[in-house]
Design a protein around this motif. Structure first.
Motif, PDB file in Angstrom:
ATOM      1  N   GLY A  46       0.813  -1.214   0.000  1.00 27.58           N
ATOM      2  CA  GLY A  46       0.000   0.000   0.000  1.00 27.58           C
ATOM      3  C   GLY A  46       0.841   1.257   0.000  1.00 27.58           C
ATOM      4  N   GLY A  47       1.969   1.206   0.688  1.00 29.18           N
ATOM      5  CA  GLY A  47       2.863   2.361   0.695  1.00 29.18           C
ATOM      6  C   GLY A  47       3.881   2.346  -0.412  1.00 29.18           C
ATOM      7  N   GLU A  48       4.174   1.155  -0.942  1.00 30.09           N
ATOM      8  CA  GLU A  48       5.206   1.025  -1.975  1.00 30.09           C
ATOM      9  C   GLU A  48       4.858   1.802  -3.235  1.00 30.09           C
ATOM     10  N   TYR A  49       3.628   1.664  -3.702  1.00 30.16           N
ATOM     11  CA  TYR A  49       3.259   2.288  -4.969  1.00 30.16           C
ATOM     12  C   TYR A  49       3.430   3.803  -4.907  1.00 30.16           C
ATOM     13  N   GLY A  50       2.821   4.422  -3.901  1.00 29.23           N
ATOM     14  CA  GLY A  50       2.851   5.875  -3.827  1.00 29.23           C
ATOM     15  C   GLY A  50       4.239   6.425  -3.606  1.00 29.23           C
ATOM     16  N   THR A  51       5.024   5.752  -2.764  1.00 28.15           N
ATOM     17  CA  THR A  51       6.368   6.239  -2.480  1.00 28.15           C
ATOM     18  C   THR A  51       7.283   6.066  -3.685  1.00 28.15           C
ATOM     19  N   ALA A  52       7.205   4.906  -4.341  1.00 26.31           N
ATOM     20  CA  ALA A  52       8.026   4.685  -5.528  1.00 26.31           C
ATOM     21  C   ALA A  52       7.615   5.629  -6.651  1.00 26.31           C
ATOM     22  N   ALA A  53       6.309   5.856  -6.794  1.00 24.03           N
ATOM     23  CA  ALA A  53       5.829   6.790  -7.818  1.00 24.03           C
ATOM     24  C   ALA A  53       6.351   8.195  -7.549  1.00 24.03           C
ATOM     25  N   THR A  54       6.308   8.591  -6.296  1.00 22.49           N
ATOM     26  CA  THR A  54       6.807   9.913  -5.916  1.00 22.49           C
ATOM     27  C   THR A  54       8.300  10.019  -6.182  1.00 22.49           C
ATOM     28  N   TYR A  55       9.028   8.992  -5.809  1.00 18.81           N
ATOM     29  CA  TYR A  55      10.481   9.014  -5.982  1.00 18.81           C
ATOM     30  C   TYR A  55      10.852   9.141  -7.462  1.00 18.81           C
TER      31      TYR A  55
END
Length: 452
Positions: free
Chosen positions: A146-155
Motif C-alpha cells: 500500500g505504501g510502496e506504490y505511492g512512495t516509488a511513484a513519488t520518488y
C-alpha cells in the motif's frame, strides 16, 4: 593570505558541477535502486496469486477447485483491504522522514510476510490456525504494498526531467511486470523441470516465497544507498504539514480524480495480469502449464510496452493518451474476454491477452506521474498512496472474487461488462484531470537535483 583562505573556503562551498556522463550514471543508479526494490516487492506480492492454483488445497482441503480459488482469492482481497491503511501510514512516513526511508521499510515488511507464508504449516497439521496465519501474512504484505506504490511513484517522478516524466514513470510498471515474470519463470521451472504436480501441491509452492524473502535483503541494501530527492530535502513547510491528512483533505478534487481514474485501470490490470491465469484454466479449459506460459508471454510484451507508451505520452501529452486508452478499452474489453472464454487455441489466447495488455499500457505507463503531479511535495507520497490504494482495495483486490462469483452463479459474461463499465468511469474522469503540460504541482526535478 586571509583573502586566499576565504576564497578557497568559498570555492569549496560551491556545488560540484557534474559532467553529462556522471549525471546519467547518477540517475541510472537512482532508478535502478528504486526499481529493483519495487521488483522484489511485486514479485513477493504476485507469488501468492501465481501459486494459488497449487497451495489452495493446503489451506482449504475439503473443497472443489473453484471453491478453493474463491477462498484464496478472498485472502488475496484481504491483503488489498490493508493497502489503504498502508498507503496512509507509509505515505505519511515518506513525506515526513523521506522517500528513501519509506522505500526501505516497505521491502522489509514485504519480506516478513513472505517468510511467514514460507514456514506456515498446512491445514492438516495445525487446523484453522493455518489460514489465519496466511491472512496475517497477507495483511502485513498489504500494508507494505500500500505504501510502496505511492512512495516509488513519488520518488521516480521527483528524479525525472520534466520532458521525460512519462518515460521514467513507466518503470514502475516495468518492474511490477518483471516481478510477476520472475514468479512465473520460477513456476514454469518447478512445473517442467524440478517437481511433479503432486510435489508442487504438497510443498513446492513454498519455494518462491522463501526466495522472495532472500531477494528482499539485496533490495534493502540497494535502497539504503539510494540518493534522496531534492524535492524532499528542500521542502520548507512546517513539519506538522508534512504528510498531514488534514493537509491532504485540502485537495478533495484531486483525491476524487485519482479514485475515479484508478477504478477502470486497476480492474483491467488485475484481470489481465492476475486473474487471467485462473480464467484460462477454470473457464477456457487450458492446462495449468499452458496458462502459465500464455500469461508469461503476454507479460513480457506488456513490460516492453511500458517505456514505449511512456515515451509516447511525452510526445503527445499524458491527458490525450489517457483518453485514447479509455475509448479503446471501452470498445474492446467485452469482445476480447468473450473470445478468450471460447477459444482453445494457444496462439489465439496469447494474442488476445497481448492486445488487451498493450492497450492497458497506454494508461499504466503514466499512471504514477499523473497522480504525483496533482500534489505538492509535502503531501505528495500520501496523496498518491492513499486514494490509489483505496481504489485498488475496493475494485482491484475484489476483481477475482467478483469474476469467480459470477461464474458460480452461471453468468461469467457479466464480469466482462463489469470491466467495461469500470473503463467507462476512468474515461469520464480522464476528461477532468488537468493537462500536465499546462497545470502541474511538480517542480522541475532535473537529474542534477538528486543528492545524497
Amino acid at each position: 593570505m586571509v583573502f586566499v583562505r576565504r576564497k578557497l573556503i568559498l570555492l569549496a562551498m560551491q556545488p560540484v558541477k557534474l559532467t553529462r556522463s556522471q549525471i546519467i550514471r547518477q540517475q541510472a543508479k537512482a532508478i535502478f535502486g528504486g526499481s529493483v526494490g519495487n521488483l522484489v516487492e511485486w514479485y513477493d506480492w504476485y507469488a501468492y496469486s501465481v501459486f494459488a492454483l497449487y497451495f489452495g488445497a493446503a489451506f482449504f482441503p475439503k473443497a472443489n477447485q473453484t471453491a478453493q480459488l474463491l477462498n484464496t482469492a478472498g485472502i488475496f482481497a484481504i491483503g488489498f483491504l490493508m493497502r489503504p491503511i498502508g498507503g496512509w501510514i507509509m505515505g505519511t512516513y515518506a513525506d515526513k522522514k523521506g522517500r528513501k526511508a519509506a522505500l526501505t521499510l516497505s521491502v522489509l515488511m514485504m519480506s516478513g510476510g513472505s517468510l511467514m507464508i514460507t514456514f506456515v504449516p498446512n491445514f492438516n497439521t495445525i487446523g484453522i490456525a493455518a489460514p489465519i496465519i496466511l491472512v496475517l501474512a497477507r495483511m502485513l504484505q498489504g500494508l507494505s504494498i500500500g505504501g510502496e506504490y505511492g512512495t516509488a511513484a513519488t520518488y521516480l517522478s521527483e528524479i525525472a526531467p520534466k520532458h521525460r516524466r512519462g518515460f521514467y514513470s513507466s518503470f514502475q510498471y516495468v518492474t511490477s511486470c518483471l516481478g510477476q515474470i520472475i514468479a512465473l519463470t520460477i513456476l514454469l521451472a518447478l512445473q517442467r523441470i524440478f517437481l511433479t504436480p503432486a510435489q508442487l501441491g504438497e510443498w513446492g509452492w513454498r519455494i518462491p516465497f522463501g526466495l522472495g524473502a532472500l531477494l528482499a535483503f539485496s533490495a534493502i541494501y540497494l535502497r539504503r544507498s539510494l540518493p534522496e530527492t531534492e524535492s524532499f530535502k528542500n521542502e520548507t513547510v512546517a513539519e506538522s504539514r508534512k504528510g498531514s491528512f488534514a493537509e491532504l483533505l485540502k485537495y478533495k478534487k484531486e483525491l476524487l480524480l485519482i479514485v475515479g481514474f484508478t477504478i477502470g485501470t486497476t480492474v483491467a490490470f488485475y484481470t489481465f495480469t492476475t486473474y487471467i491465469q485462473k480464467f484460462l484454466v477454470n473457464t477456457a479449459g487450458f492446462t495449468k502449464n499452458e496458462s502459465t506460459t500464455i500469461t508469461m508471454i503476454a507479460l513480457i510484451v506488456f513490460m516492453i510496452a511500458q517505456p514505449l507508451s511512456g515515451l509516447l505520452s511525452d510526445k503527445i501529452g499524458r491527458k490525450r493518451l489517457m483518453v485514447i486508452y479509455g475509448v479503446v478499452s471501452m470498445v474492446t474489453t467485452y469482445p476480447i474476454m468473450t473470445a478468450l472464454g471460447r477459444t482453445h487455441d494457444f496462439y489465439t489466447a496469447t494474442l488476445l491477452i497481448v492486445a488487451a495488455l498493450v492497450i492497458l499500457s497506454f494508461c499504466t505507463s503514466i499512471s504514477a506521474i499523473i497522480k504525483a503531479e496533482l500534489f505538492p511535495a509535502n503531501i505528495r507520497s500520501l496523496g498518491v498512496s492513499f486514494p490509489y490504494a483505496l481504489s485498488v482495495a475496493i475494485f482491484g483486490g475484489t476483481a477475482e472474487s467478483v469474476a469467480l462469483n459470477f461464474k458460480v452463479a452461471g453468468h461469467a459474461e457479466w464480469f466482462f461488462w463489469y470491466i467495461t463499465a469500470c473503463s467507462v468511469v476512468s474515461l469520464i474522469v480522464s476528461a477532468f484531470i488537468p493537462d500536465s503540460d499546462k497545470h502541474t504541482k511538480m517542480e522541475d526535478n532535473h537529474i542534477s537535483h538528486i543528492t545524497h
